[in-house]
Scaffold this active site. Structure first.
Site, PDB file in Angstrom:
ATOM      1  N   HIS A 140      37.214 -11.020   2.046  1.00  0.00           N
ATOM      2  CA  HIS A 140      37.763  -9.779   1.484  1.00  0.00           C
ATOM      3  C   HIS A 140      38.532 -10.083   0.195  1.00  0.00           C
ATOM      4  O   HIS A 140      38.332  -9.431  -0.838  1.00  0.00           O
ATOM      5  CB  HIS A 140      38.680  -9.121   2.524  1.00  0.00           C
ATOM      6  CG  HIS A 140      39.486  -7.977   2.007  1.00  0.00           C
ATOM      7  ND1 HIS A 140      39.182  -6.650   2.286  1.00  0.00           N
ATOM      8  CD2 HIS A 140      40.601  -7.940   1.238  1.00  0.00           C
ATOM      9  CE1 HIS A 140      40.074  -5.872   1.700  1.00  0.00           C
ATOM     10  NE2 HIS A 140      40.939  -6.623   1.057  1.00  0.00           N
ATOM     11  N   GLU A 141      39.413 -11.085   0.244  1.00  0.00           N
ATOM     12  CA  GLU A 141      40.226 -11.410  -0.924  1.00  0.00           C
ATOM     13  C   GLU A 141      39.383 -11.999  -2.060  1.00  0.00           C
ATOM     14  O   GLU A 141      39.615 -11.696  -3.232  1.00  0.00           O
ATOM     15  CB  GLU A 141      41.343 -12.380  -0.531  1.00  0.00           C
ATOM     16  CG  GLU A 141      42.367 -11.801   0.438  1.00  0.00           C
ATOM     17  CD  GLU A 141      43.029 -10.543  -0.082  1.00  0.00           C
ATOM     18  OE1 GLU A 141      43.214 -10.418  -1.319  1.00  0.00           O
ATOM     19  OE2 GLU A 141      43.353  -9.658   0.731  1.00  0.00           O
ATOM     20  N   HIS A 144      37.753  -9.382  -4.203  1.00  0.00           N
ATOM     21  CA  HIS A 144      38.618  -8.812  -5.243  1.00  0.00           C
ATOM     22  C   HIS A 144      38.504  -9.614  -6.528  1.00  0.00           C
ATOM     23  O   HIS A 144      38.474  -9.052  -7.634  1.00  0.00           O
ATOM     24  CB  HIS A 144      40.080  -8.818  -4.777  1.00  0.00           C
ATOM     25  CG  HIS A 144      40.428  -7.756  -3.783  1.00  0.00           C
ATOM     26  ND1 HIS A 144      40.021  -6.448  -3.915  1.00  0.00           N
ATOM     27  CD2 HIS A 144      41.164  -7.815  -2.634  1.00  0.00           C
ATOM     28  CE1 HIS A 144      40.493  -5.739  -2.892  1.00  0.00           C
ATOM     29  NE2 HIS A 144      41.171  -6.549  -2.109  1.00  0.00           N
TER      30      HIS A 144
END
Length: 306
Positions: A140-141, A144
């Protein structure tokens, strides 16, 4: 370099529109301050200096505020191993890996681009998550970083920071400069306060609208990259529940960085209305992951519907 994280055109459009609108707002804000303060050199120098500092040093500022430190493979071999695997699968540069010695389970990515990025997790997160859950959070990170929305949210938040600083500076200069006050000074003071407050409010809403969508986009990209949306859903449920049990007073410092976190540091409070939230609701995120799980034909586990 284009990573293997699935591109998200809707996220790209939202980032472009948000930056365009904030750019117009920024130009109008600087022009208004020049007219009111009658010193374009001072306004431009301060604005440019703050923007440059936020863009170039955002990673250091975030790490310092959250007591994070860059760690080597020898200290956290399992953490580095997961990041290595994900970066290889995603075909993207490996960011610096950092750990924050906080019990609050969370993670964030920061940095101006993929070559100057930092991925930070708290010891509370490492202690609570299973390996597949940790992989989902890290994916998820990393999404980004790959989608460049970390840099966009950093630049976008600059205008609100600048407006807030000007309001504070104007307030204290008026408060402690009473001996030199006259009617014209009071009018300029009120005008600067009003313009700055309006700019802060508009940028606040624009950034939060972008932030909510980028979190859904990161969940979607991470689930598709790992092929295990149920693991990410389990991590979301676990982390959100554990954060809700942490006393609010212990989350005050962390709340300033909510827009960067995997899940917001809201404590046991229900939070503000959706319009003011940096993240979509847990229900929205779990519903999206459940749809992706169904599309991928992933076998559901009993905890996924929690």
């Amino acid at each position: 370099m284009q990573s293997r994280f699935r591109s998200d055109r809707r996220l790209t459009v939202r980032m472009t529109v948000t930056l365009f609108l904030l750019g117009l707002l920024y130009v109008a804000f600087v022009a208004a301050l020049i007219v009111l303060l009658k010193s374009w050199v001072l306004v431009v120098v301060i604005a440019a200096g703050l923007l440059g500092a936020q863009y170039w040093f955002s990673d250091r500022i975030a790490l310092y505020a959250m007591r994070g430190r860059v760690v080597e493979r020898e200290e956290y071999p399992q953490l580095h191993g997961v990041v290595d695997r994900l970066c290889a699968v995603a075909d993207m540069p490996k960011p610096l890996v950092a750990v924050s010695d906080l019990d609050m389970p969370n993670a964030f990515a920061t940095g101006r681009n993929a070559d100057h990025a930092v991925l930070c997790v708290t010891t509370g997160l490492l202690r609570r998550l299973e390996p597949d859950e940790l992989e989902g959070v890290l994916a998820h990170e990393l999404s980004h970083v790959a989608h460049k929305d970390v840099a966009v949210i950093t630049v976008a938040s600059f205008l609100g920071v600048l407006a807030g600083l000007i309001v504070r500076f104007a307030f204290y200069s008026q408060l402690f400069g009473g001996g030199r006050r006259d009617q014209n000074t009071a009018i300029v003071f009120l005008a600067v306060m009003s313009v700055s407050a309006a700019v802060y409010a508009i940028s606040f809403l624009l950034i939060r609208a972008l932030s909510r969508y980028r979190e859904l986009a990161a969940d979607r990209a991470a689930a598709l990259l790992t092929g295990r949306p149920s693991a990410l859903a389990s991590a979301l449920t676990k982390v959100t529940g554990d954060i809700a049990r942490i006393p609010t007073k212990d989350l005050r410092t962390a709340q300033a960085f909510n827009a960067f976190y995997f899940t917001p540091a809201l404590g046991a409070e229900p939070g503000l209305a959706n319009l003011f939230s940096t993240h979509p609701s847990l229900e929205q995120r779990l519903e999206q992951l459940a749809r992706i799980s169904a599309e991928l034909g992933e076998a559901a586990t009993p905890g996924d519907a929690a």
